[in-house]
Design an enzyme around this catalytic site. Sequence first.
Site, PDB file in Angstrom:
ATOM      1  N   CYS A   1       0.868  -1.178   0.000  1.00  0.00           N
ATOM      2  CA  CYS A   1       0.000   0.000   0.000  1.00  0.00           C
ATOM      3  C   CYS A   1       0.898   1.219   0.000  1.00  0.00           C
ATOM      4  O   CYS A   1       2.103   1.120   0.199  1.00  0.00           O
ATOM      5  CB  CYS A   1      -0.830   0.051   1.276  1.00  0.00           C
ATOM      6  SG  CYS A   1      -1.851  -1.397   1.523  1.00  0.00           S
TER       7      CYS A   1
ATOM      8  N   ARG B   1       1.422   1.374  -5.975  1.00  0.00           N
ATOM      9  CA  ARG B   1       1.538   0.464  -4.824  1.00  0.00           C
ATOM     10  C   ARG B   1       0.188  -0.135  -4.411  1.00  0.00           C
ATOM     11  O   ARG B   1       0.119  -0.972  -3.513  1.00  0.00           O
ATOM     12  CB  ARG B   1       2.129   1.207  -3.617  1.00  0.00           C
ATOM     13  CG  ARG B   1       3.510   1.770  -3.855  1.00  0.00           C
ATOM     14  CD  ARG B   1       4.024   2.482  -2.628  1.00  0.00           C
ATOM     15  NE  ARG B   1       4.184   1.577  -1.515  1.00  0.00           N
ATOM     16  CZ  ARG B   1       5.240   0.834  -1.276  1.00  0.00           C
ATOM     17  NH1 ARG B   1       6.273   0.893  -2.090  1.00  0.00           N
ATOM     18  NH2 ARG B   1       5.295   0.032  -0.231  1.00  0.00           N
TER      19      ARG B   1
ATOM     20  N   TRP C   1      -3.807  -1.680  -1.313  1.00  0.00           N
ATOM     21  CA  TRP C   1      -3.819  -2.928  -2.086  1.00  0.00           C
ATOM     22  C   TRP C   1      -4.196  -3.984  -1.072  1.00  0.00           C
ATOM     23  O   TRP C   1      -3.408  -4.340  -0.207  1.00  0.00           O
ATOM     24  CB  TRP C   1      -2.440  -3.185  -2.685  1.00  0.00           C
ATOM     25  CG  TRP C   1      -2.384  -4.464  -3.462  1.00  0.00           C
ATOM     26  CD1 TRP C   1      -1.832  -5.641  -3.061  1.00  0.00           C
ATOM     27  CD2 TRP C   1      -2.901  -4.695  -4.769  1.00  0.00           C
ATOM     28  NE1 TRP C   1      -1.980  -6.586  -4.044  1.00  0.00           N
ATOM     29  CE2 TRP C   1      -2.621  -6.032  -5.108  1.00  0.00           C
ATOM     30  CE3 TRP C   1      -3.562  -3.894  -5.698  1.00  0.00           C
ATOM     31  CZ2 TRP C   1      -2.996  -6.591  -6.325  1.00  0.00           C
ATOM     32  CZ3 TRP C   1      -3.927  -4.456  -6.915  1.00  0.00           C
ATOM     33  CH2 TRP C   1      -3.641  -5.776  -7.215  1.00  0.00           C
TER      34      TRP C   1
ATOM     35  N   ASN D   1       0.840  -0.021   6.117  1.00  0.00           N
ATOM     36  CA  ASN D   1       1.207  -0.877   4.992  1.00  0.00           C
ATOM     37  C   ASN D   1       1.929  -2.072   5.600  1.00  0.00           C
ATOM     38  O   ASN D   1       2.876  -1.880   6.367  1.00  0.00           O
ATOM     39  CB  ASN D   1       2.130  -0.088   4.046  1.00  0.00           C
ATOM     40  CG  ASN D   1       2.808  -0.961   3.026  1.00  0.00           C
ATOM     41  OD1 ASN D   1       2.249  -1.954   2.590  1.00  0.00           O
ATOM     42  ND2 ASN D   1       4.020  -0.594   2.639  1.00  0.00           N
ATOM     43  N   GLY D   2       1.477  -3.287   5.286  1.00  0.00           N
ATOM     44  CA  GLY D   2       2.124  -4.476   5.863  1.00  0.00           C
ATOM     45  C   GLY D   2       1.075  -5.490   6.272  1.00  0.00           C
ATOM     46  O   GLY D   2      -0.081  -5.402   5.858  1.00  0.00           O
TER      47      GLY D   2
ATOM     48  N   GLU E   1       7.642 -21.262 -19.670  1.00  0.00           N
ATOM     49  CA  GLU E   1       7.425 -19.901 -19.175  1.00  0.00           C
ATOM     50  C   GLU E   1       8.505 -18.953 -19.716  1.00  0.00           C
ATOM     51  O   GLU E   1       8.207 -17.815 -20.096  1.00  0.00           O
ATOM     52  CB  GLU E   1       7.418 -19.920 -17.630  1.00  0.00           C
ATOM     53  CG  GLU E   1       7.302 -18.566 -16.950  1.00  0.00           C
ATOM     54  CD  GLU E   1       6.048 -17.779 -17.303  1.00  0.00           C
ATOM     55  OE1 GLU E   1       5.137 -18.321 -17.950  1.00  0.00           O
ATOM     56  OE2 GLU E   1       6.005 -16.584 -16.965  1.00  0.00           O
TER      57      GLU E   1
ATOM     58  N   LYS F   1       7.717 -15.655 -21.932  1.00  0.00           N
ATOM     59  CA  LYS F   1       8.168 -14.307 -21.562  1.00  0.00           C
ATOM     60  C   LYS F   1       8.886 -13.663 -22.735  1.00  0.00           C
ATOM     61  O   LYS F   1       8.640 -12.512 -23.071  1.00  0.00           O
ATOM     62  CB  LYS F   1       9.147 -14.343 -20.377  1.00  0.00           C
ATOM     63  CG  LYS F   1       8.653 -14.429 -18.972  1.00  0.00           C
ATOM     64  CD  LYS F   1       7.801 -13.336 -18.449  1.00  0.00           C
ATOM     65  CE  LYS F   1       6.360 -13.550 -18.798  1.00  0.00           C
ATOM     66  NZ  LYS F   1       5.505 -14.107 -17.777  1.00  0.00           N
TER      67      LYS F   1
ATOM     68  N   GLU G   1       6.406 -12.776 -25.661  1.00  0.00           N
ATOM     69  CA  GLU G   1       5.406 -11.722 -25.459  1.00  0.00           C
ATOM     70  C   GLU G   1       6.015 -10.326 -25.364  1.00  0.00           C
ATOM     71  O   GLU G   1       5.376  -9.361 -25.761  1.00  0.00           O
ATOM     72  CB  GLU G   1       4.469 -12.015 -24.286  1.00  0.00           C
ATOM     73  CG  GLU G   1       5.065 -11.937 -22.918  1.00  0.00           C
ATOM     74  CD  GLU G   1       4.079 -12.303 -21.802  1.00  0.00           C
ATOM     75  OE1 GLU G   1       2.899 -11.959 -21.899  1.00  0.00           O
ATOM     76  OE2 GLU G   1       4.520 -12.927 -20.832  1.00  0.00           O
TER      77      GLU G   1
ATOM     78  N   HIS H   1      12.579 -35.960 -31.540  1.00  0.00           N
ATOM     79  CA  HIS H   1      11.389 -36.506 -32.191  1.00  0.00           C
ATOM     80  C   HIS H   1      10.791 -35.535 -33.202  1.00  0.00           C
ATOM     81  O   HIS H   1       9.607 -35.604 -33.495  1.00  0.00           O
ATOM     82  CB  HIS H   1      10.351 -36.909 -31.126  1.00  0.00           C
ATOM     83  CG  HIS H   1      10.851 -37.975 -30.206  1.00  0.00           C
ATOM     84  ND1 HIS H   1      11.073 -39.272 -30.614  1.00  0.00           N
ATOM     85  CD2 HIS H   1      11.236 -37.930 -28.899  1.00  0.00           C
ATOM     86  CE1 HIS H   1      11.544 -39.990 -29.603  1.00  0.00           C
ATOM     87  NE2 HIS H   1      11.659 -39.183 -28.552  1.00  0.00           N
TER      88      HIS H   1
ATOM     89  N   LYS I   1      -3.674  -6.999 -19.370  1.00  0.00           N
ATOM     90  CA  LYS I   1      -3.275  -7.574 -18.074  1.00  0.00           C
ATOM     91  C   LYS I   1      -4.268  -8.619 -17.578  1.00  0.00           C
ATOM     92  O   LYS I   1      -3.880  -9.640 -17.046  1.00  0.00           O
ATOM     93  CB  LYS I   1      -3.130  -6.453 -17.042  1.00  0.00           C
ATOM     94  CG  LYS I   1      -2.554  -6.905 -15.712  1.00  0.00           C
ATOM     95  CD  LYS I   1      -1.086  -7.262 -15.821  1.00  0.00           C
ATOM     96  CE  LYS I   1      -0.529  -7.864 -14.552  1.00  0.00           C
ATOM     97  NZ  LYS I   1       0.704  -8.620 -14.798  1.00  0.00           N
TER      98      LYS I   1
END
Length: 596
Positions: free
Chosen positions: A2, A27, A71, A97-98, A469, A473, A476, A492, A591
């Site tokens: 946050c 944040r 957040w 925040n935490g 992955e 990355k 994209e 193969h 997103k």
Amino acid sequence: MCGIVGYSGSRQAVEVLIDALKRLEYRGYDSAGIAVCGKELQVHKDKGEIAGLEETLPMLKGTVGISHTRWATCGRPSKNNAHPFVDCRGKFALVHNGIIENHIALRKELQARGHKFTSETDTEVLVHLLEENFKGDTHEALLESLKKVKGTYAVAVIRLGSKEVVAARKENPLVIGLGVGENFVASDVTALLNYTNNVLYMMDGESAVITPGSVKLFNESGGRVEREPTLVSWTVEDAEKGGFDHFMLKEIFEGPSAIHNTLLGNLNEIVTGDSIIDSNFSSVKIIACGSSYHAAMVGKYLIETISSIPTTLEFASEYRYSSGAKEMPLVILVSQSGETADTLAAAREARRRGCQTLAITNVVGSTITREVDEVFYTHAGPEICVAATKTYITQLMALYVLGMRIGHSHGALSHDALRLLRSELRSMPQYVREVLENAAAIEEATDMIVNARDVFFIGRNINYPTVLEGALKLKEISYIHAEGYAAGELKHGPLALLNPDMPVVAVCIRDHTYEKMLANLTEVAARDSPVLAIGYDDDTELSSVANRVIGIPKVKPIFTPVLIAVTLQLLAYYTARRKGCPIDKPRNLAKSVTVE
Ligand code: F6R
């Protein structure tokens, strides 16, 4: 994650508090609030972004105040759960925040002593503790209150009738801005650059008392600390990304703290036994899309290795059209955003079939949290870049914890084995930090792929998903065609494509597949494809089969997917940067994918 701002000076605080807060919106942005000390404590807060808060803002008169952008971590995004929080008598306002780990126990004790709560948050206990501990000095009351708290915090408090802003930090950032006749405190220097670039960074365990004319800094035991201010050279524009060129790089570098936050609380709960994880199921199915699907693939290896419970995988977009057989697995849905349409549809389908469901997500209050029986939050903080980075590695963390939990509750994992795994998991933030320290070598290695049209990524076993992955990355964000392959499958078919213009990125960890991987690399070298190998940093053999080697710290093979994922994220990032691509917003992508 946050954002916090505090101000004490001679201007109308509201202007500074809102302007500075907007620079911290990266944040968190699910709710926001402000408190200003005038003749009374005036608080205004709401669900949604700061711009929305601003539109409905009443006249708040006063020159001392605090503000917060949230957040959500504990309690869904809502007006009641937005900060600041005020005590029962309306004397203190507090932002945080935490994560306060022992908030449930503290809340019960406070309620028993007559405190009335207005939110579902962990934070609110702090303002009630403050009210109880206040004997005329806000700073002393805050320190006394924080002694009762287990967890992490950056906190700022104001008190009716006082010009002080009192702040404290533990494992969450706070910086003090020094002005003339005014002083500030904020989560990040970004927020302050419109007003000052003369700052004091607060260290862990420190607290501070800020008034218009003074700043006093204290250590953990309450002793005074003297520190020279730092002159920050950043401009406002630089600072929005915390000094990083792109959100993607910033978010990769947030990996260690994101992992720490995912483990906080969750790791200690492995043996508590009050989750559907402990119920009677004989198989697991993991469902997801994109990067989250790759995390799910690692999860399959983990759960089967740790708990011996058969685990299957399904793309969310395929699951709802599958026959469903007669099985009744525990269904785990993995979705960073919690809003992916296919994954939501799969969650509904799983419940329709009568399965128990658990979601792993990063967004508190997202739609998926209302569609499942249980939620595991990753607490990675907001991810702005379209490409998943820190949320991917925290999904892996969630799957380690769940795998260990399933293994333990189903009798496959002894206390000793659990202890060993847990201890290595706790060290992951440090290991990731070591990978990040190697960023310059990874950037140099992009020489091998930056001009390629196609790149192969190969790996085996638990690192087969990791190479899928890595390839995702790269494609994209750099628009280079990349394919991830199980190394044993190369001969193969795809071997036909290899030539000197087609580099191969190979994950080659000293585990039970190591010899086979070396043999695969020999096959690749025979076709003159340049090989970039990633292996343990003490592996001297790799350089005989690879043109270049990137080392990672020597963790147990089961934990290597995290470190290699970070390595491949950096490789993709630096490649895309050299190509001048729009890294944070790649073409054609969004997103969260809210269409099926
Ligand atoms: C790739 C990426 C996507 C997402 C996918 C699922 O970097 O981010 O592949 O992983 O769209 O999204 P979530 O996890 O939000 O369901």
